[in-house]
Design a protein around this motif. Structure first.
Motif, short mmCIF file in Angstrom:
data_model
loop_
_atom_site.label_atom_id
_atom_site.label_comp_id
_atom_site.label_asym_id
_atom_site.label_seq_id
_atom_site.Cartn_x
_atom_site.Cartn_y
_atom_site.Cartn_z
N THR A 35 115.77 31.24 15.32
CA THR A 35 116.56 30.10 14.87
C THR A 35 115.75 28.81 15.00
O THR A 35 115.27 28.49 16.09
N PRO A 36 115.61 28.04 13.91
CA PRO A 36 114.93 26.75 14.02
C PRO A 36 115.87 25.70 14.61
O PRO A 36 117.07 25.72 14.36
N LEU A 37 115.30 24.81 15.41
CA LEU A 37 116.08 23.75 16.02
C LEU A 37 115.24 22.48 16.01
O LEU A 37 114.15 22.46 16.58
N PRO A 38 115.71 21.43 15.33
CA PRO A 38 114.91 20.20 15.26
C PRO A 38 114.96 19.41 16.56
O PRO A 38 115.88 19.54 17.36
N PHE A 39 113.93 18.58 16.77
CA PHE A 39 113.94 17.64 17.88
C PHE A 39 113.47 16.28 17.37
O PHE A 39 112.75 16.18 16.39
N ASP A 40 113.93 15.22 18.04
CA ASP A 40 113.56 13.86 17.64
C ASP A 40 112.55 13.27 18.62
O ASP A 40 112.15 13.91 19.59
N ALA A 41 112.14 12.04 18.35
CA ALA A 41 111.14 11.38 19.18
C ALA A 41 111.60 11.23 20.63
O ALA A 41 110.80 11.35 21.55
N ALA A 42 112.89 11.00 20.84
CA ALA A 42 113.40 10.84 22.21
C ALA A 42 113.20 12.13 23.01
O ALA A 42 112.81 12.08 24.19
N ALA A 43 113.44 13.28 22.42
CA ALA A 43 113.24 14.56 23.11
C ALA A 43 111.75 14.80 23.38
O ALA A 43 111.38 15.28 24.45
N PHE A 44 110.91 14.44 22.42
CA PHE A 44 109.47 14.60 22.60
C PHE A 44 108.97 13.69 23.72
O PHE A 44 108.25 14.12 24.61
N ASP A 45 109.38 12.43 23.70
CA ASP A 45 108.96 11.46 24.72
C ASP A 45 109.46 11.85 26.11
O ASP A 45 108.77 11.61 27.10
N ALA A 46 110.65 12.44 26.20
CA ALA A 46 111.21 12.84 27.49
C ALA A 46 110.34 13.88 28.18
O ALA A 46 110.32 13.96 29.42
N GLY A 47 109.60 14.66 27.41
CA GLY A 47 108.75 15.70 27.99
C GLY A 47 107.38 15.22 28.40
O GLY A 47 106.62 15.96 29.01
N GLU A 59 126.75 24.05 15.99
CA GLU A 59 126.16 23.08 15.06
C GLU A 59 125.83 21.75 15.74
O GLU A 59 125.00 20.99 15.25
N ALA A 60 126.48 21.45 16.86
CA ALA A 60 126.25 20.19 17.57
C ALA A 60 125.09 20.31 18.56
O ALA A 60 124.77 19.34 19.25
N ARG A 61 124.48 21.48 18.64
CA ARG A 61 123.38 21.70 19.59
C ARG A 61 122.18 20.83 19.22
O ARG A 61 121.80 20.75 18.06
N ARG A 62 121.59 20.19 20.24
CA ARG A 62 120.41 19.36 19.98
C ARG A 62 119.45 19.45 21.15
O ARG A 62 119.84 19.63 22.30
N VAL A 63 118.17 19.32 20.85
CA VAL A 63 117.12 19.36 21.85
C VAL A 63 117.02 17.99 22.50
O VAL A 63 116.93 16.98 21.80
N VAL A 64 117.03 17.94 23.82
CA VAL A 64 116.93 16.66 24.53
C VAL A 64 115.61 16.54 25.29
O VAL A 64 115.29 15.47 25.79
N LEU A 65 114.82 17.63 25.38
CA LEU A 65 113.54 17.59 26.05
C LEU A 65 112.64 18.70 25.50
O LEU A 65 113.10 19.81 25.30
N VAL A 66 111.40 18.33 25.23
CA VAL A 66 110.37 19.29 24.81
C VAL A 66 109.16 19.07 25.70
O VAL A 66 108.66 17.96 25.80
N THR A 67 108.70 20.11 26.36
CA THR A 67 107.49 20.02 27.17
C THR A 67 106.76 21.35 27.10
O THR A 67 107.33 22.34 26.64
#
Length: 67
Positions: A23-35, A55-63
């Motif tokens: 399953t693909p899940l997008p992330f935004d700059a805030a999630a990228f910066d948090a990591g 459908e409301a699932r969102r990435v909040v951190l990527v590391t």
């Protein structure tokens, strides 16, 4: 949760990951910066934190995933 980096745009610092079920899940700059990352390459294993359900699932951190 673990995933694989799928896309990444260094100008917007956003992209998407593939969950282990494909399953693909997008992330935004805030999630990228948090990591604390500076760069992400497609195919890298990452650790993500997700909020919400369905459908409301969102990435909040990527590391990077470390062993």
């Amino acid at each position: 949760m673990q995933a694989t980096a799928y896309t990444y745009d260094s100008e917007t610092r956003s992209g998407s990951v593939l969950l282990d079920d494909g399953t693909p899940l997008p992330f935004d700059a805030a999630a990228f910066d948090a990591g604390g990352l500076r760069l992400l390459r497609p195919g890298q294993r990452v650790r993500i934190e997700v909020e919400g359900e369905s459908e409301a699932r969102r990435v909040v951190l990527v590391t990077l995933h470390t062993f």
